[in-house]
Design a protein around this motif. Structure first.
Motif, PDB file in Angstrom:
ATOM      1  N   ARG A  16       0.861  -1.187   0.000  1.00 40.10           N
ATOM      2  CA  ARG A  16       0.000   0.000   0.000  1.00 40.10           C
ATOM      3  C   ARG A  16       0.898   1.239   0.000  1.00 40.10           C
ATOM      4  NH1 ARG A  16       0.039  -2.111   5.114  1.00 40.10           N
ATOM      5  NH2 ARG A  16       0.695  -0.713   6.797  1.00 40.10           N
ATOM      6  N   PRO A  17       0.355   2.382  -0.447  1.00 31.98           N
ATOM      7  CA  PRO A  17       1.167   3.605  -0.438  1.00 31.98           C
ATOM      8  C   PRO A  17       1.662   3.938   0.964  1.00 31.98           C
ATOM      9  CG  PRO A  17      -0.797   3.920  -1.774  1.00 31.98           C
ATOM     10  CD  PRO A  17      -0.967   2.598  -1.064  1.00 31.98           C
ATOM     11  N   LEU A  18       2.884   4.412   1.053  1.00 27.59           N
ATOM     12  CA  LEU A  18       3.455   4.794   2.340  1.00 27.59           C
ATOM     13  C   LEU A  18       2.804   6.076   2.855  1.00 27.59           C
ATOM     14  CD1 LEU A  18       7.237   4.125   1.635  1.00 27.59           C
ATOM     15  CD2 LEU A  18       5.570   2.602   2.707  1.00 27.59           C
ATOM     16  N   GLU A  19       2.846   6.254   4.147  1.00 25.13           N
ATOM     17  CA  GLU A  19       2.274   7.444   4.760  1.00 25.13           C
ATOM     18  C   GLU A  19       3.024   8.695   4.297  1.00 25.13           C
ATOM     19  OE1 GLU A  19      -0.436   7.840   6.756  1.00 25.13           O
ATOM     20  OE2 GLU A  19      -0.805   5.752   6.210  1.00 25.13           O
ATOM     21  N   PRO A  20       2.293   9.795   4.080  1.00 22.56           N
ATOM     22  CA  PRO A  20       2.963  11.019   3.619  1.00 22.56           C
ATOM     23  C   PRO A  20       3.941  11.565   4.663  1.00 22.56           C
ATOM     24  CG  PRO A  20       0.589  11.139   3.231  1.00 22.56           C
ATOM     25  CD  PRO A  20       0.828   9.945   4.121  1.00 22.56           C
ATOM     26  N   ILE A  21       4.963  12.223   4.151  1.00 23.93           N
ATOM     27  CA  ILE A  21       5.925  12.925   4.996  1.00 23.93           C
ATOM     28  C   ILE A  21       6.128  14.315   4.401  1.00 23.93           C
ATOM     29  CG2 ILE A  21       7.117  10.850   5.765  1.00 23.93           C
ATOM     30  CD1 ILE A  21       9.308  11.465   3.714  1.00 23.93           C
ATOM     31  N   GLU A  22       6.681  15.229   5.185  1.00 26.50           N
ATOM     32  CA  GLU A  22       6.959  16.579   4.704  1.00 26.50           C
ATOM     33  C   GLU A  22       8.442  16.695   4.399  1.00 26.50           C
ATOM     34  OE1 GLU A  22       6.884  20.525   7.050  1.00 26.50           O
ATOM     35  OE2 GLU A  22       4.863  20.332   6.203  1.00 26.50           O
ATOM     36  N   LEU A  23       8.743  17.186   3.195  1.00 24.27           N
ATOM     37  CA  LEU A  23      10.125  17.321   2.761  1.00 24.27           C
ATOM     38  C   LEU A  23      10.364  18.711   2.186  1.00 24.27           C
ATOM     39  CD1 LEU A  23      10.732  13.950   0.844  1.00 24.27           C
ATOM     40  CD2 LEU A  23      11.466  14.517   3.166  1.00 24.27           C
ATOM     41  N   GLY A  24      11.623  19.141   2.219  1.00 28.06           N
ATOM     42  CA  GLY A  24      12.014  20.332   1.493  1.00 28.06           C
ATOM     43  C   GLY A  24      11.880  20.086  -0.002  1.00 28.06           C
ATOM     44  N   LEU A  25      11.763  21.158  -0.774  1.00 26.10           N
ATOM     45  CA  LEU A  25      11.447  21.006  -2.193  1.00 26.10           C
ATOM     46  C   LEU A  25      12.444  20.118  -2.931  1.00 26.10           C
ATOM     47  CD1 LEU A  25      10.181  24.533  -3.293  1.00 26.10           C
ATOM     48  CD2 LEU A  25       8.886  22.554  -2.467  1.00 26.10           C
ATOM     49  N   GLY A 144      -5.975  31.371  -4.555  1.00 30.83           N
ATOM     50  CA  GLY A 144      -7.031  30.378  -4.356  1.00 30.83           C
ATOM     51  C   GLY A 144      -7.054  29.274  -5.385  1.00 30.83           C
ATOM     52  N   ASP A 145      -6.268  29.415  -6.474  1.00 34.08           N
ATOM     53  CA  ASP A 145      -6.196  28.348  -7.474  1.00 34.08           C
ATOM     54  C   ASP A 145      -5.509  27.115  -6.891  1.00 34.08           C
ATOM     55  OD1 ASP A 145      -7.331  29.949  -9.377  1.00 34.08           O
ATOM     56  OD2 ASP A 145      -5.499  30.272 -10.558  1.00 34.08           O
ATOM     57  N   VAL A 146      -6.008  25.926  -7.251  1.00 35.75           N
ATOM     58  CA  VAL A 146      -5.284  24.682  -6.969  1.00 35.75           C
ATOM     59  C   VAL A 146      -4.237  24.522  -8.065  1.00 35.75           C
ATOM     60  CG1 VAL A 146      -5.432  22.190  -6.698  1.00 35.75           C
ATOM     61  CG2 VAL A 146      -7.279  23.643  -5.844  1.00 35.75           C
ATOM     62  N   VAL A 147      -2.988  24.700  -7.706  1.00 35.46           N
ATOM     63  CA  VAL A 147      -1.935  24.712  -8.728  1.00 35.46           C
ATOM     64  C   VAL A 147      -1.399  23.315  -9.015  1.00 35.46           C
ATOM     65  CG1 VAL A 147      -1.258  27.107  -8.345  1.00 35.46           C
ATOM     66  CG2 VAL A 147      -0.192  25.310  -6.970  1.00 35.46           C
ATOM     67  N   LEU A 148      -1.441  22.425  -8.028  1.00 34.12           N
ATOM     68  CA  LEU A 148      -1.021  21.035  -8.217  1.00 34.12           C
ATOM     69  C   LEU A 148      -1.954  20.136  -7.419  1.00 34.12           C
ATOM     70  CD1 LEU A 148       2.884  21.280  -7.905  1.00 34.12           C
ATOM     71  CD2 LEU A 148       1.577  20.910 -10.004  1.00 34.12           C
ATOM     72  N   ARG A 149      -2.336  19.027  -8.024  1.00 43.56           N
ATOM     73  CA  ARG A 149      -3.219  18.073  -7.373  1.00 43.56           C
ATOM     74  C   ARG A 149      -2.412  16.935  -6.761  1.00 43.56           C
ATOM     75  NH1 ARG A 149      -8.480  19.906  -6.680  1.00 43.56           N
ATOM     76  NH2 ARG A 149      -9.162  21.063  -8.537  1.00 43.56           N
ATOM     77  N   ALA A 150      -2.932  16.361  -5.688  1.00 44.46           N
ATOM     78  CA  ALA A 150      -2.325  15.164  -5.106  1.00 44.46           C
ATOM     79  C   ALA A 150      -2.220  14.089  -6.186  1.00 44.46           C
ATOM     80  CB  ALA A 150      -3.174  14.669  -3.941  1.00 44.46           C
ATOM     81  N   GLY A 151      -1.101  13.383  -6.174  1.00 46.65           N
ATOM     82  CA  GLY A 151      -0.876  12.339  -7.168  1.00 46.65           C
ATOM     83  C   GLY A 151       0.085  12.736  -8.267  1.00 46.65           C
ATOM     84  N   VAL A 152       0.418  14.037  -8.331  1.00 46.34           N
ATOM     85  CA  VAL A 152       1.359  14.516  -9.349  1.00 46.34           C
ATOM     86  C   VAL A 152       2.785  14.153  -8.931  1.00 46.34           C
ATOM     87  CG1 VAL A 152       2.375  16.590 -10.373  1.00 46.34           C
ATOM     88  CG2 VAL A 152      -0.098  16.378 -10.159  1.00 46.34           C
ATOM     89  N   ALA A 160       9.440  24.213  -9.270  1.00 41.01           N
ATOM     90  CA  ALA A 160       9.532  25.659  -9.517  1.00 41.01           C
ATOM     91  C   ALA A 160       8.204  26.337  -9.202  1.00 41.01           C
ATOM     92  CB  ALA A 160       9.924  25.915 -10.966  1.00 41.01           C
ATOM     93  N   LEU A 161       7.100  25.711  -9.586  1.00 41.57           N
ATOM     94  CA  LEU A 161       5.785  26.289  -9.312  1.00 41.57           C
ATOM     95  C   LEU A 161       5.525  26.349  -7.807  1.00 41.57           C
ATOM     96  CD1 LEU A 161       3.058  27.377 -10.203  1.00 41.57           C
ATOM     97  CD2 LEU A 161       2.298  25.016 -10.557  1.00 41.57           C
ATOM     98  N   LEU A 162       5.884  25.290  -7.087  1.00 38.10           N
ATOM     99  CA  LEU A 162       5.717  25.301  -5.633  1.00 38.10           C
ATOM    100  C   LEU A 162       6.512  26.432  -4.996  1.00 38.10           C
ATOM    101  CD1 LEU A 162       5.901  21.455  -4.932  1.00 38.10           C
ATOM    102  CD2 LEU A 162       3.895  22.918  -4.621  1.00 38.10           C
ATOM    103  N   ALA A 163       7.760  26.595  -5.452  1.00 35.08           N
ATOM    104  CA  ALA A 163       8.574  27.690  -4.909  1.00 35.08           C
ATOM    105  C   ALA A 163       7.941  29.035  -5.231  1.00 35.08           C
ATOM    106  CB  ALA A 163       9.987  27.603  -5.480  1.00 35.08           C
ATOM    107  N   ALA A 164       7.429  29.191  -6.439  1.00 39.72           N
ATOM    108  CA  ALA A 164       6.875  30.479  -6.868  1.00 39.72           C
ATOM    109  C   ALA A 164       5.647  30.876  -6.059  1.00 39.72           C
ATOM    110  CB  ALA A 164       6.527  30.425  -8.356  1.00 39.72           C
ATOM    111  N   VAL A 165       4.873  29.900  -5.591  1.00 37.07           N
ATOM    112  CA  VAL A 165       3.680  30.228  -4.794  1.00 37.07           C
ATOM    113  C   VAL A 165       3.992  30.225  -3.297  1.00 37.07           C
ATOM    114  CG1 VAL A 165       2.105  29.389  -6.568  1.00 37.07           C
ATOM    115  CG2 VAL A 165       2.798  27.842  -4.716  1.00 37.07           C
ATOM    116  N   GLY A 166       5.276  30.209  -2.964  1.00 33.28           N
ATOM    117  CA  GLY A 166       5.661  30.428  -1.572  1.00 33.28           C
ATOM    118  C   GLY A 166       5.915  29.198  -0.740  1.00 33.28           C
TER     119      GLY A 166
END
Length: 408
Positions: A16-25, A144-152, A160-166
């Motif tokens: 099964r998919p592993l549990e999410p973790i938080e990482l630097g970009l 308010g735009d969803v710029v990236l969806r889960a699963g990408v 780069a897009l994640l960095a650009a939106v902060g």
């Protein structure tokens, strides 16, 4: 004997998919996003210039041409990074650099190539339409735009897009930690000249590299001799850092098949024959207190590699959160004939090419024995020959699983 599909479904059902973790970009590159990302800001965040040139009002340059340039005073310079709030009045121009904020009142930018490059006053040789060479606020992303969806899957552009939106950190599915164990008393380490009866552990290197290619974090363990106690102790010690264990060797019907002997006693690992060539002997199950998935692959190198491609790679990708689990498939025309075993799915190693008329073509990559590493190294794909086909004729179409290599 079970089918390839039945064994694949058994393997996929066991992970099964592993549990999410938080990482630097940058740590998250090639990981799968585990959250929808909503932008807290507009992109661009302000109207800015798309060109080096002059900010102007449209009416002031309406008559400008090569034959009849318009001269305007240059009342300010606006470099990229400027934080000054400027306003352009009628009959004025401001020299502006790419990415710099467009002053209030300006309607367009005339490129520097359509001017004399003046600093205090400028001759403009072209008119402009409203919005010309101006990047308007929010034309890329709105608050308010969803710029990236889960699963990408996160590649350079997504990061780069994640960095650009902060965002400096992001929640992703972790890369599975894969422990690779090579078993066999005959094995010696790479870089060692093998003596009589010895074999270099190419499988450990190959499967570790395959795990990296699949998106995992692999750990290649040193050689494990054909001694049940040694194998069990090594396996037990490695479970602390394993999301998946992959073994190679010791799963056939020989007298020294240590992997099968030890794991059968646990009662949690299935061993049997899968209707495929190469790679018929297989095993899959769980081990340890955390029920860690374990794949037991054959010892012949081609069999081990093909088995990894067919069963382990899709499971790793599922654990990493990927939606696409399998290699892409292409149809190719066989350039030669070859035989295939009745009742087994054949995975022939082939070289892919393109004919003069633009068709995709496939040729066998040397000998097809389960020990032939030279042919495997040349192969760009696995030609999939169904169980009920006993011969591929020259000119037949075959489905090929493309081994996506960056060098090809």
């Amino acid at each position: 004997m079970i089918s390839v599909d039945d064994h694949l479904q058994r393997c996929l059902a066991g992970v099964r998919p592993l549990e999410p973790i938080e990482l630097g970009l940058l740590e998250a590159q090639d990981c799968v996003l585990a959250e929808d990302v909503v932008s807290p800001l507009d992109l661009p965040g302000f109207d800015n210039s798309a060109m080096d040139g002059y900010a102007v009002r449209v009416d002031d340059v309406a008559a400008a041409s090569d034959d009849s340039p318009v001269t305007l005073p240059v009342v300010a310079d606006i470099p990229a990074g400027s934080i000054d709030h400027l306003r352009l009045a009628d009959g004025q121009a401001m020299r502006i650099m790419t990415g710099a904020p467009v002053p209030a009142g300006a309607e367009a930018v005339v490129p520097v190539e359509a001017s004399d490059g003046g600093v205090r006053a400028v001759e403009l040789r072209a008119g402009a339409s409203s919005g010309q060479h101006v990047r308007r606020v929010g034309t890329d992303v709105r608050t308010g735009d969803v710029v990236l969806r889960a699963g990408v899957s996160l590649g350079p552009a997504q990061l780069a897009l994640l960095a650009a939106v902060g965002r400096a950190r992001v929640r992703v599915h972790a890369r599975p930690r894969v422990v690779v164990l090579s078993t066999g008393s005959e094995l010696v380490e790479p870089g060692t000249t093998p003596g009589f009866g010895q074999v270099v552990d190419s499988n450990g290197v190959m499967l570790t590299a395959a795990a990296i290619d699949a998106g995992a974090r692999p750990y290649r363990v040193g050689l494990v001799r054909d001694e049940p106690g040694t194998f069990l102790q090594t396996l037990t010690d490695q479970l602390v850092r394993a999301d998946v264990v992959v073994t190679t060797g010791g799963v056939s019907a020989g007298a020294y098949d240590t992997v099968k002997e030890v794991l059968r006693g646990l009662g949690t690992v299935w061993f049997g024959k899968v209707a495929m060539q190469p790679g018929m002997p297989q095993g899959f199950g769980t081990v340890g207190p955390d029920e860690t998935p374990i794949f037991t692959l054959p010892g012949n190198p081609v069999s081990a590699y093909v088995s990894f491609e067919m069963f382990v790679r899709p499971a790793i990708r599922k654990m990493a959160g990927h939606r696409s689990l399998f290699r892409r498939s292409e149809t190719a025309v066989a350039l030669e004939s070859w035989s295939a075993p009745r009742g087994k799915l054949q995975l022939a190693r082939v070289e892919l090419g393109t004919s003069d008329d633009g068709r995709r073509v496939a040729r066998l990559a040397g000998g097809q024995g389960s020990y032939v590493l030279g042919g495997l190294a040349r192969a760009g794909a696995l030609a999939v020959v169904p169980e009920d086909v006993t011969r591929v004729e020259e000119g037949d179409e075959v489905q090929c699983l493309v081994l996506d290599r960056r060098a090809r």
